[in-house]
Write a protein that holds these residues in place. Structure first.
Motif, PDB file in Angstrom:
ATOM      1  N   ARG A 165      26.048  39.377  28.228  1.00 45.59           N
ATOM      2  CA  ARG A 165      25.600  38.267  29.067  1.00 45.59           C
ATOM      3  C   ARG A 165      25.937  36.935  28.404  1.00 45.59           C
ATOM      4  O   ARG A 165      25.660  36.739  27.206  1.00 45.59           O
ATOM      5  N   SER A 166      26.481  36.042  29.174  1.00 50.27           N
ATOM      6  CA  SER A 166      26.799  34.702  28.692  1.00 50.27           C
ATOM      7  C   SER A 166      25.517  33.992  28.282  1.00 50.27           C
ATOM      8  O   SER A 166      24.541  33.960  29.042  1.00 50.27           O
ATOM      9  N   VAL A 167      25.492  33.440  27.073  1.00 48.14           N
ATOM     10  CA  VAL A 167      24.269  32.817  26.556  1.00 48.14           C
ATOM     11  C   VAL A 167      23.816  31.656  27.422  1.00 48.14           C
ATOM     12  O   VAL A 167      22.633  31.527  27.749  1.00 48.14           O
ATOM     13  N   ASP A 168      24.735  30.789  27.828  1.00 51.69           N
ATOM     14  CA  ASP A 168      24.330  29.636  28.641  1.00 51.69           C
ATOM     15  C   ASP A 168      24.572  29.855  30.135  1.00 51.69           C
ATOM     16  O   ASP A 168      24.327  28.970  30.955  1.00 51.69           O
ATOM     17  N   ARG A 172      31.345  34.372  33.140  1.00 50.12           N
ATOM     18  CA  ARG A 172      30.992  35.618  33.794  1.00 50.12           C
ATOM     19  C   ARG A 172      30.531  36.639  32.754  1.00 50.12           C
ATOM     20  O   ARG A 172      31.008  36.659  31.605  1.00 50.12           O
ATOM     21  N   SER A 173      29.588  37.484  33.167  1.00 54.64           N
ATOM     22  CA  SER A 173      29.004  38.484  32.278  1.00 54.64           C
ATOM     23  C   SER A 173      29.364  39.878  32.773  1.00 54.64           C
ATOM     24  O   SER A 173      29.693  40.073  33.950  1.00 54.64           O
ATOM     25  N   TRP A 174      29.321  40.829  31.856  1.00 63.54           N
ATOM     26  CA  TRP A 174      29.528  42.227  32.226  1.00 63.54           C
ATOM     27  C   TRP A 174      28.183  42.942  32.169  1.00 63.54           C
ATOM     28  O   TRP A 174      27.507  42.940  31.150  1.00 63.54           O
ATOM     29  N   VAL A 175      27.770  43.542  33.296  1.00 62.61           N
ATOM     30  CA  VAL A 175      26.481  44.229  33.352  1.00 62.61           C
ATOM     31  C   VAL A 175      26.700  45.647  33.859  1.00 62.61           C
ATOM     32  O   VAL A 175      27.637  45.929  34.618  1.00 62.61           O
ATOM     33  N   MET A 176      25.820  46.551  33.445  1.00 61.22           N
ATOM     34  CA  MET A 176      25.935  47.963  33.808  1.00 61.22           C
ATOM     35  C   MET A 176      24.601  48.495  34.300  1.00 61.22           C
ATOM     36  O   MET A 176      23.531  48.025  33.913  1.00 61.22           O
ATOM     37  N   GLU A 177      24.692  49.503  35.176  1.00 56.10           N
ATOM     38  CA  GLU A 177      23.513  50.208  35.663  1.00 56.10           C
ATOM     39  C   GLU A 177      23.906  51.621  36.040  1.00 56.10           C
ATOM     40  O   GLU A 177      24.819  51.819  36.857  1.00 56.10           O
ATOM     41  N   LEU A 178      23.254  52.609  35.413  1.00 57.16           N
ATOM     42  CA  LEU A 178      23.494  54.025  35.697  1.00 57.16           C
ATOM     43  C   LEU A 178      24.971  54.386  35.655  1.00 57.16           C
ATOM     44  O   LEU A 178      25.523  55.037  36.552  1.00 57.16           O
ATOM     45  N   GLY A 179      25.615  53.958  34.584  1.00 55.85           N
ATOM     46  CA  GLY A 179      27.001  54.326  34.348  1.00 55.85           C
ATOM     47  C   GLY A 179      28.032  53.485  35.063  1.00 55.85           C
ATOM     48  O   GLY A 179      29.236  53.681  34.851  1.00 55.85           O
ATOM     49  N   LYS A 180      27.624  52.566  35.909  1.00 51.44           N
ATOM     50  CA  LYS A 180      28.567  51.716  36.630  1.00 51.44           C
ATOM     51  C   LYS A 180      28.440  50.279  36.141  1.00 51.44           C
ATOM     52  O   LYS A 180      27.337  49.778  35.924  1.00 51.44           O
TER      53      LYS A 180
END
Length: 358
Positions: A165-168, A172-180
């Motif tokens: 996650r970008s601090v400020d 763009r950030s990379w996020v995951m949920e249940l393998g995706k």
């Protein structure tokens, strides 16, 4: 049973009151509940009438079952002395026997209030939290483990969720949920989310629990005066505040110094939070969980937040337990999720692994 005026009976009661059960003392909330239940039974209609052998005392107030307590004169003295005797009612002629724990390998759990657990969790977090001051151009890397079990089949699957996650919040950030996983674009100039993910907004949140509650209240309802008081908050507003505090604790695994302890203490001030003993986390450790009875929901409905599980001795946070469902009707599947934070670090680039987490 000896008459209460019998000197031998009084001696028995004094011996019982002085008995050391080898368990930690009860907290004040548990003492209060025991005294209230004792008083309700003593003052119940017909409480002074003789009872047939093997019959049970009944309470005039019906509530959801917790502990059934045999309230003879001896146990009344035990409650006054500061400990409870739990018994079970069985079909063996109506006789009461000392209850056995449901799982013999569980450590003993003492009765504690949610406030006690969460204040203890706050103290542990303050003592062990690692101060961190990331730069605005960096990323917060977190690695979470989620064990999900389908209720019907018992089939369990483990997921690893890695997030950058970008601090400020400007990148763009990379996020995951249940393998995706997916790319989350930065917020637009007029956008905001709760809980905040950018470090500058997190730093502005109060680290005093009462002020944090009022800040969340203002964030949710847009009003807060100089004389704002927790006493003026309605049940519906408390429900939203709980939702916000639980979201802050679940979705922001790394916080500025002092914020997580304050959030634990604030959660403990929400009416309706309760402690549930003997709850297992994703690693099989047995702890005490904190959950919430939302008075604004129909009976039996579950609200947001699930269970926060803590070590029963140190109150260190162990992980979450939650539920999710997929499909509907006959095809609906219900899953139990157990999750915990495996590691975190500050990195300079998205998708960059810290050396320690590799």
């Amino acid at each position: 049973m000896r008459d209460i005026d019998d000197p031998r009976a009084l001696g028995d009661l004094r011996d019982l009151a002085g008995y050391d059960a080898g368990a930690p003392p009860l907290d004040e909330e548990t003492r209060r509940r025991g005294r209230t239940r004792l008083l309700a039974t003593i003052t119940a209609p017909g409480a002074d009438r003789p009872r047939k052998p093997g019959s049970r005392l009944t309470s005039p107030v019906r509530r959801r079952p917790a502990l059934r307590i045999a309230l003879s004169g001896a146990v009344a003295a035990a409650v006054t002395a500061g400990f409870l005797v739990a018994v079970q009612h069985n079909g063996d002629g109506g006789r009461d026997r000392t209850a056995k724990p449901p799982v013999t390998d569980l450590p003993p759990m003492r009765n504690v209030s949610a406030r006690t657990v969460l204040d203890g969790a706050a103290a542990y977090a303050r003592e062990h939290e690692k101060p961190v001051s990331p730069r605005d151009d960096q990323f917060m890397y977190t690695k979470e483990i989620i064990k999900e079990t389908e209720r019907k089949t018992g089939r369990t699957k483990t997921y690893v969720a890695e997030n950058w996650r970008s601090v400020d919040g400007s990148k763009r950030s990379w996020v995951m949920e249940l393998g995706k996983g997916w790319w989350a674009p930065p917020l637009a100039a007029n956008e905001s989310v709760w809980p905040p993910q950018d470090w500058s907004r997190l730093r502005k949140l109060p680290t005093d629990p009462e002020q944090l509650i009022l800040a969340v209240h203002e964030e949710s309802f847009g009003r807060q005066g100089k004389n704002a008081s927790l006493d003026d908050i309605t049940d519906l507003e408390w429900s939203v505040i709980h939702f916000s505090l639980a979201g802050l604790l679940k979705l922001v695994p790394v916080m500025p110094e002092g914020l997580r302890p304050a959030a634990y203490e604030a959660l403990g001030m929400v009416p309706g939070v309760k402690a549930v003993p003997n709850q297992k986390d994703a690693k099989g450790r047995v702890g005490v969980a904190i959950t919430y009875d939302d008075p604004t929901l129909p009976e039996g409905a579950s609200g947001y937040g699930g269970y926060f599980i803590f070590d029963p001795v140190t109150y260190a946070f162990l992980g979450f337990r939650d539920e999710r469902s997929s499909g509907d009707g006959m095809n609906m599947k219900v899953y139990t999720q157990l999750s915990y934070l495996d590691s975190w670090a500050i990195v300079d680039k998205v998708k960059e692994y810290p050396s320690a987490a590799g």
